[in-house]
Motif scaffolding. Sequence first.
Motif, PDB file in Angstrom:
ATOM      1  N   ILE A   1       0.464  -1.159  -0.066  1.00  0.00           N
ATOM      2  CA  ILE A   1       0.387   0.392  -0.116  1.00  0.00           C
ATOM      3  C   ILE A   1       0.757   1.009   0.343  1.00  0.00           C
ATOM      4  N   THR A   2       0.602   2.523  -0.928  1.00  0.00           N
ATOM      5  CA  THR A   2       1.347   3.470  -1.045  1.00  0.00           C
ATOM      6  C   THR A   2       0.344   4.523  -0.762  1.00  0.00           C
ATOM      7  N   LEU A   3       0.038   5.511   0.151  1.00  0.00           N
ATOM      8  CA  LEU A   3      -0.856   6.581   0.428  1.00  0.00           C
ATOM      9  C   LEU A   3      -0.003   8.040   0.229  1.00  0.00           C
ATOM     10  N   ALA A   4      -0.355   8.571  -0.747  1.00  0.00           N
ATOM     11  CA  ALA A   4      -0.298  10.574  -0.952  1.00  0.00           C
ATOM     12  C   ALA A   4      -1.700  11.210  -0.469  1.00  0.00           C
ATOM     13  N   SER A   5      -0.757  12.381   0.230  1.00  0.00           N
ATOM     14  CA  SER A   5      -2.471  13.753   0.251  1.00  0.00           C
ATOM     15  C   SER A   5      -2.046  14.772  -0.402  1.00  0.00           C
ATOM     16  N   ASN A   6      -2.706  15.476  -0.304  1.00  0.00           N
ATOM     17  CA  ASN A   6      -2.315  16.608  -0.512  1.00  0.00           C
ATOM     18  C   ASN A   6      -2.052  17.663   0.709  1.00  0.00           C
ATOM     19  N   LEU A   7      -2.124  17.260   2.619  1.00  0.00           N
ATOM     20  CA  LEU A   7      -1.904  17.678   3.045  1.00  0.00           C
ATOM     21  C   LEU A   7      -0.323  16.861   3.989  1.00  0.00           C
ATOM     22  N   SER A   8       1.095  17.689   3.647  1.00  0.00           N
ATOM     23  CA  SER A   8       2.025  17.090   4.042  1.00  0.00           C
ATOM     24  C   SER A   8       2.190  17.130   5.400  1.00  0.00           C
ATOM     25  N   PHE A   9       1.252  16.957   6.763  1.00  0.00           N
ATOM     26  CA  PHE A   9       1.710  16.184   7.878  1.00  0.00           C
ATOM     27  C   PHE A   9       0.039  15.323   8.026  1.00  0.00           C
ATOM     28  N   LEU A  10      -0.330  15.408   7.187  1.00  0.00           N
ATOM     29  CA  LEU A  10      -0.419  14.111   7.220  1.00  0.00           C
ATOM     30  C   LEU A  10      -0.370  12.477   7.275  1.00  0.00           C
ATOM     31  N   PRO A  11      -0.219  12.068   8.140  1.00  0.00           N
ATOM     32  CA  PRO A  11       1.058  10.802   7.937  1.00  0.00           C
ATOM     33  C   PRO A  11       0.220   9.212   6.730  1.00  0.00           C
ATOM     34  N   THR A  12       1.153   9.104   6.229  1.00  0.00           N
ATOM     35  CA  THR A  12       1.250   8.426   4.903  1.00  0.00           C
ATOM     36  C   THR A  12       1.343   6.827   5.376  1.00  0.00           C
ATOM     37  N   GLY A  13       1.338   6.091   6.031  1.00  0.00           N
ATOM     38  CA  GLY A  13       1.469   5.079   6.735  1.00  0.00           C
ATOM     39  C   GLY A  13       0.515   4.273   7.785  1.00  0.00           C
ATOM     40  N   GLU A  14       0.724   3.403   8.338  1.00  0.00           N
ATOM     41  CA  GLU A  14       0.344   2.903   9.570  1.00  0.00           C
ATOM     42  C   GLU A  14      -0.913   3.988  10.299  1.00  0.00           C
ATOM     43  N   GLY A  15      -0.905   4.750  10.556  1.00  0.00           N
ATOM     44  CA  GLY A  15      -0.961   6.525  11.225  1.00  0.00           C
ATOM     45  C   GLY A  15      -2.394   6.909  10.051  1.00  0.00           C
ATOM     46  N   ASN A  16      -2.437   6.224   9.773  1.00  0.00           N
ATOM     47  CA  ASN A  16      -3.419   6.719   8.470  1.00  0.00           C
ATOM     48  C   ASN A  16      -4.570   5.714   8.602  1.00  0.00           C
ATOM     49  N   ILE A  17      -6.009   6.309   8.898  1.00  0.00           N
ATOM     50  CA  ILE A  17      -6.905   5.639   9.070  1.00  0.00           C
ATOM     51  C   ILE A  17      -7.426   4.824   7.244  1.00  0.00           C
ATOM     52  N   ALA A  18      -7.656   5.327   6.013  1.00  0.00           N
ATOM     53  CA  ALA A  18      -7.303   4.887   5.458  1.00  0.00           C
ATOM     54  C   ALA A  18      -5.794   4.155   5.075  1.00  0.00           C
ATOM     55  N   TYR A  19      -5.069   3.075   5.474  1.00  0.00           N
ATOM     56  CA  TYR A  19      -3.967   2.959   5.064  1.00  0.00           C
ATOM     57  C   TYR A  19      -4.297   1.623   5.624  1.00  0.00           C
ATOM     58  N   LYS A  20      -5.233   1.866   7.068  1.00  0.00           N
ATOM     59  CA  LYS A  20      -5.470   0.687   6.973  1.00  0.00           C
ATOM     60  C   LYS A  20      -6.534   0.681   6.807  1.00  0.00           C
ATOM     61  N   ALA A  21      -7.463   0.842   6.855  1.00  0.00           N
ATOM     62  CA  ALA A  21      -8.580   0.151   6.066  1.00  0.00           C
ATOM     63  C   ALA A  21      -8.366  -1.018   4.428  1.00  0.00           C
ATOM     64  N   ALA A  22      -6.911  -0.287   3.808  1.00  0.00           N
ATOM     65  CA  ALA A  22      -7.244  -0.748   2.680  1.00  0.00           C
ATOM     66  C   ALA A  22      -6.101  -2.464   3.235  1.00  0.00           C
ATOM     67  N   LYS A  23      -5.178  -1.808   4.379  1.00  0.00           N
ATOM     68  CA  LYS A  23      -4.445  -3.056   4.937  1.00  0.00           C
ATOM     69  C   LYS A  23      -5.895  -4.346   5.720  1.00  0.00           C
ATOM     70  N   LEU A  24      -6.733  -3.783   6.135  1.00  0.00           N
ATOM     71  CA  LEU A  24      -8.006  -4.289   6.865  1.00  0.00           C
ATOM     72  C   LEU A  24      -8.413  -5.518   5.306  1.00  0.00           C
ATOM     73  N   LEU A  25      -8.720  -4.895   4.223  1.00  0.00           N
ATOM     74  CA  LEU A  25      -9.411  -6.047   2.975  1.00  0.00           C
ATOM     75  C   LEU A  25      -7.886  -6.386   2.158  1.00  0.00           C
ATOM     76  N   MET A  26      -6.391  -6.021   2.342  1.00  0.00           N
ATOM     77  CA  MET A  26      -6.250  -6.534   1.492  1.00  0.00           C
ATOM     78  C   MET A  26      -5.542  -7.835   2.295  1.00  0.00           C
ATOM     79  N   GLU A  27      -5.155  -8.000   3.928  1.00  0.00           N
ATOM     80  CA  GLU A  27      -4.940  -8.839   4.738  1.00  0.00           C
ATOM     81  C   GLU A  27      -5.740 -10.485   4.371  1.00  0.00           C
ATOM     82  N   GLU A  28      -7.459  -9.445   5.071  1.00  0.00           N
ATOM     83  CA  GLU A  28      -8.452 -10.906   4.860  1.00  0.00           C
ATOM     84  C   GLU A  28      -8.648 -11.480   3.802  1.00  0.00           C
ATOM     85  N   PHE A  29      -8.433 -11.378   2.263  1.00  0.00           N
ATOM     86  CA  PHE A  29      -9.087 -11.435   1.198  1.00  0.00           C
ATOM     87  C   PHE A  29      -7.480 -11.965   0.284  1.00  0.00           C
TER      88      PHE A  29
END
Length: 295
Positions: free
Chosen positions: A52-80
């Motif tokens: 998973i790679t994540l990017a945002s227009n806001l530089s201060f947002l986390p782009t890894g495990e600290g981002n809830i959108a990243y966690k959502a992708a990881k949840l489905l990728m691991e389950e399926f």
Amino acid sequence: MNQIELKALAKINLGLDVLGRRENGYHDVRMVMQSIYLYDEVKIEKTEAPGITLASNLSFLPTGEGNIAYKAAKLLMEEFHIPAGVRITLNKHIPVAAGLAGGSSNAAAVLFGMNRMFRLGLKQEELMARGVRLGADVPYCIMRGTVLAEGIGEELSVLPAMPKCTVLIAKPPVSVSTKVVYEALDAKEIAEHPDIDGIIDGLEKHSLKQVAACMGNVLEDVTIPMHPVIEQIKQEMKDAGALNAMMSGSGPTVFGLFESRAAAREAQRRIREKSLTRQVYVTSIHSVRRDQDAN
């Protein structure tokens, strides 16, 4: 389908009551939630490289495990056991840490989008069951519309649609910790509870004025003394013709309901002129068709 672009909608709380605190630290709530047409743009693309790679227009947002959108992708990728990778791009317009569920809505969009992109076949209820593992607001952000939320916010019941109106959103330049707000609430006795039943009755009667009159947020008693600018913004909205104005969630965002778009524009002008905040947006209620499934 190699990519999908979605609108992740913000929410406001037409009513927010806290009934008590559980032993695990979560709070029992009773809230009327409403999605509005202020949104982040969420783009999901398949990649050949796994992960998973994540990017945002806001530089201060986390782009890894600290981002809830990243966690959502990881949840489905691991389950399926999804072999492909995904690239998630968040173009954010919803103010961050503002009581508008921007992060939860991003996570909901990722769950919804990946369900379609990878043909996982999950129904809306199944997506919501996964969403609550990420955060209490995520199931609502999947459902959207006008909804009663109970439990810790995950027990959802569809309500009659909110009457159409103009909504003014103003986020003052202060930071509010949801944890600190709830801890402060726990330390005091709640003197007056919002009229949640009155809001529901107003929705059933399709009466915008009754809904506005019954609005209430028990957390205002804690957050406004910390940040008096919230009350100033509320008053500017009311003076300009808002049927009512209130803080959303734990704050600091204030929203006002207006019958007239011109009056909302006037309130927007006054708030900017007095330098209460620059983040002030005129938008509207977002209604949801209930005859469509998540997939």
